[in-house]
Design a protein around this motif. Structure first.
Motif, PDB file in Angstrom:
ATOM      1  N   SER A 195      75.932  65.852  45.959  1.00  0.00           N
ATOM      2  CA  SER A 195      77.145  65.449  45.218  1.00  0.00           C
ATOM      3  C   SER A 195      77.157  63.950  45.012  1.00  0.00           C
ATOM      4  CB  SER A 195      78.395  65.892  45.972  1.00  0.00           C
ATOM      5  OG  SER A 195      78.359  65.453  47.323  1.00  0.00           O
ATOM      6  N   LEU A 196      76.178  63.446  44.269  1.00  0.00           N
ATOM      7  CA  LEU A 196      76.079  62.018  43.985  1.00  0.00           C
ATOM      8  C   LEU A 196      75.648  61.824  42.532  1.00  0.00           C
ATOM      9  CD1 LEU A 196      76.180  59.242  45.663  1.00  0.00           C
ATOM     10  CD2 LEU A 196      73.705  59.275  45.371  1.00  0.00           C
ATOM     11  N   THR A 197      76.307  60.894  41.860  1.00  0.00           N
ATOM     12  CA  THR A 197      75.962  60.560  40.483  1.00  0.00           C
ATOM     13  C   THR A 197      75.638  59.078  40.390  1.00  0.00           C
ATOM     14  OG1 THR A 197      77.390  62.284  39.562  1.00  0.00           O
ATOM     15  CG2 THR A 197      76.794  60.463  38.110  1.00  0.00           C
ATOM     16  N   PHE A 198      74.519  58.753  39.763  1.00  0.00           N
ATOM     17  CA  PHE A 198      74.177  57.359  39.482  1.00  0.00           C
ATOM     18  C   PHE A 198      74.945  56.955  38.231  1.00  0.00           C
ATOM     19  CE2 PHE A 198      70.979  58.641  42.359  1.00  0.00           C
ATOM     20  CZ  PHE A 198      70.441  57.498  42.941  1.00  0.00           C
ATOM     21  N   ALA A 199      75.968  56.109  38.418  1.00  0.00           N
ATOM     22  CA  ALA A 199      76.881  55.794  37.318  1.00  0.00           C
ATOM     23  C   ALA A 199      76.402  54.636  36.468  1.00  0.00           C
ATOM     24  CB  ALA A 199      78.271  55.485  37.863  1.00  0.00           C
ATOM     25  N   ALA A 200      75.762  53.639  37.100  1.00  0.00           N
ATOM     26  CA  ALA A 200      75.362  52.453  36.340  1.00  0.00           C
ATOM     27  C   ALA A 200      74.301  51.677  37.100  1.00  0.00           C
ATOM     28  CB  ALA A 200      76.559  51.551  36.054  1.00  0.00           C
ATOM     29  N   VAL A 201      73.486  50.954  36.347  1.00  0.00           N
ATOM     30  CA  VAL A 201      72.532  49.997  36.912  1.00  0.00           C
ATOM     31  C   VAL A 201      72.852  48.646  36.291  1.00  0.00           C
ATOM     32  CG1 VAL A 201      70.120  49.309  37.094  1.00  0.00           C
ATOM     33  CG2 VAL A 201      70.735  51.723  37.280  1.00  0.00           C
ATOM     34  N   LEU A 202      73.126  47.648  37.135  1.00  0.00           N
ATOM     35  CA  LEU A 202      73.453  46.300  36.665  1.00  0.00           C
ATOM     36  C   LEU A 202      72.215  45.432  36.831  1.00  0.00           C
ATOM     37  CD1 LEU A 202      76.155  47.710  37.660  1.00  0.00           C
ATOM     38  CD2 LEU A 202      77.095  45.432  37.808  1.00  0.00           C
ATOM     39  N   ARG A 203      71.733  44.886  35.697  1.00  0.00           N
ATOM     40  CA  ARG A 203      70.474  44.139  35.716  1.00  0.00           C
ATOM     41  C   ARG A 203      70.551  42.982  34.715  1.00  0.00           C
ATOM     42  NH1 ARG A 203      66.074  48.061  34.157  1.00  0.00           N
ATOM     43  NH2 ARG A 203      66.397  48.809  36.302  1.00  0.00           N
ATOM     44  N   ASP A 204      70.325  41.780  35.191  1.00  0.00           N
ATOM     45  CA  ASP A 204      70.304  40.584  34.330  1.00  0.00           C
ATOM     46  C   ASP A 204      71.577  40.459  33.495  1.00  0.00           C
ATOM     47  OD1 ASP A 204      67.736  39.994  35.255  1.00  0.00           O
ATOM     48  OD2 ASP A 204      66.800  41.236  33.710  1.00  0.00           O
ATOM     49  N   GLY A 205      72.709  40.749  34.121  1.00  0.00           N
ATOM     50  CA  GLY A 205      73.976  40.620  33.426  1.00  0.00           C
ATOM     51  C   GLY A 205      74.294  41.746  32.471  1.00  0.00           C
ATOM     52  N   GLU A 206      73.420  42.735  32.396  1.00  0.00           N
ATOM     53  CA  GLU A 206      73.629  43.874  31.513  1.00  0.00           C
ATOM     54  C   GLU A 206      73.932  45.127  32.327  1.00  0.00           C
ATOM     55  OE1 GLU A 206      73.640  43.682  28.223  1.00  0.00           O
ATOM     56  OE2 GLU A 206      73.129  41.543  28.224  1.00  0.00           O
ATOM     57  N   VAL A 207      74.710  46.035  31.731  1.00  0.00           N
ATOM     58  CA  VAL A 207      75.040  47.311  32.370  1.00  0.00           C
ATOM     59  C   VAL A 207      74.282  48.419  31.649  1.00  0.00           C
ATOM     60  CG1 VAL A 207      76.860  48.949  32.953  1.00  0.00           C
ATOM     61  CG2 VAL A 207      77.327  46.483  33.018  1.00  0.00           C
ATOM     62  N   GLU A 208      73.498  49.175  32.382  1.00  0.00           N
ATOM     63  CA  GLU A 208      72.728  50.283  31.815  1.00  0.00           C
ATOM     64  C   GLU A 208      73.217  51.597  32.401  1.00  0.00           C
ATOM     65  OE1 GLU A 208      68.108  51.992  31.704  1.00  0.00           O
ATOM     66  OE2 GLU A 208      68.542  49.964  32.433  1.00  0.00           O
ATOM     67  N   ILE A 209      73.505  52.549  31.532  1.00  0.00           N
ATOM     68  CA  ILE A 209      73.849  53.893  31.997  1.00  0.00           C
ATOM     69  C   ILE A 209      72.532  54.616  32.288  1.00  0.00           C
ATOM     70  CG2 ILE A 209      75.038  56.036  31.484  1.00  0.00           C
ATOM     71  CD1 ILE A 209      76.821  53.529  31.688  1.00  0.00           C
ATOM     72  N   PRO A 210      72.251  54.910  33.558  1.00  0.00           N
ATOM     73  CA  PRO A 210      70.920  55.404  33.908  1.00  0.00           C
ATOM     74  C   PRO A 210      70.670  56.840  33.469  1.00  0.00           C
ATOM     75  CG  PRO A 210      72.346  55.418  35.826  1.00  0.00           C
ATOM     76  CD  PRO A 210      73.132  54.772  34.721  1.00  0.00           C
ATOM     77  N   ARG A 211      69.421  57.099  33.145  1.00  0.00           N
ATOM     78  CA  ARG A 211      68.931  58.451  32.886  1.00  0.00           C
ATOM     79  C   ARG A 211      67.916  58.797  33.967  1.00  0.00           C
ATOM     80  NH1 ARG A 211      70.176  60.129  27.719  1.00  0.00           N
ATOM     81  NH2 ARG A 211      71.058  58.520  26.345  1.00  0.00           N
TER      82      ARG A 211
END
Length: 254
Positions: A175-191
């Motif tokens: 029961s865990l979801t990867f919601a976001a990856v924050l990298r170099d000031g940018e927000v990426e919605i992970p796949r």
């Protein structure tokens, strides 16, 4: 909104600084030097006087206020400020308090003291500390749904077991979801194919158990090995609440 803040200490000044850009803010402060300083440093109207006095609140325009925030360092003063404001206006009142006994009284009857919302800063601090216990590398942890769901942000260090792995490889939790990856000031919605790199900050949402499991994978060397490996230094009100809340979570703090 027209907001009146009583008390220009660190808390009151921070609130005023956050609100002055979008709202009409009036700060009531007894120290004349501090009141004068606020007039120049922030876009607020500073009124010198005792915030518990009707005359001072009227001078600050309490009749037209949408909200009154009592943020002095004294619990009783904040309670009286809110009670007085409620007696002479329709403003929404917020009191900052430290004593949890006042909070328990207010929670039993939310109309107690004439206060619409009460914030116990010592208890909030303790709860914030306890939320990150067992969550190494956590930058922030927020509970939802009465604590049944947590959202946590983790820093992925060099050598972390999840570094250089894809989200699909790192996601081994029920029961865990990867919601976001924050990298170099940018927000990426992970796949699933998104690679987690050293230096990334990863935001996950899930059950406390799953978030704890991910925390151990992110930084296993920092996770408490046993329930006894927690020491609280300082027996203040905050230290007391930290120890009490840790015991509620099954720890045996010293």
């Amino acid at each position: 909104m027209r907001v009146i803040i009583v008390g220009a200490g660190q808390v009151g000044t921070s609130i005023a600084a956050d609100l002055d850009g979008a709202h009409e803010v009036v700060v009531v402060e007894q120290d004349p030097g501090r009141a004068e300083e606020l007039n120049y440093s922030l876009d607020v109207l500073a009124v010198e006087g005792d915030g518990t006095a009707v005359s001072t609140l009227e001078e600050a325009g309490v009749q037209d206020a949408d909200m009154v925030i009592a943020s002095t360092d004294d619990d009783e003063t904040n309670i009286v400020v809110c009670s007085t404001a409620k007696a002479i206006s329709d403003a929404f009142t917020i009191a900052r308090i430290k004593n949890t006994e006042y909070l328990r009284t207010w929670e039993r009857s939310e109309k107690a003291f004439g206060i619409d919302f009460m914030v116990c800063t010592n208890l909030l601090t303790a709860e914030s500390i306890v939320r990150v216990v067992g969550l190494p590398a956590a930058r922030d942890v927020d509970p939802f749904a009465g604590g049944r769901v947590q959202m946590a942000e983790f820093h992925v260090s060099e050598g972390s077991p999840v570094a250089d792995r894809t989200v699909r490889e790192a996601d081994r939790y029920d029961s865990l979801t990867f919601a976001a990856v924050l990298r170099d000031g940018e927000v990426e919605i992970p796949r699933g194919e998104t690679v987690i790199s050293p230096g990334d900050r990863v935001v996950v949402i899930g059950s406390p158990e799953s978030v704890q499991g991910f925390a151990r994978d992110v930084a296993p060397e920092e996770s408490p090995g046993t329930a006894e490996e927690v020491v609280v230094v300082g027996g203040s009100e905050i230290g007391f609440h930290v120890a009490r809340l840790l015991e509620d979570r099954g720890f045996d703090p010293r």
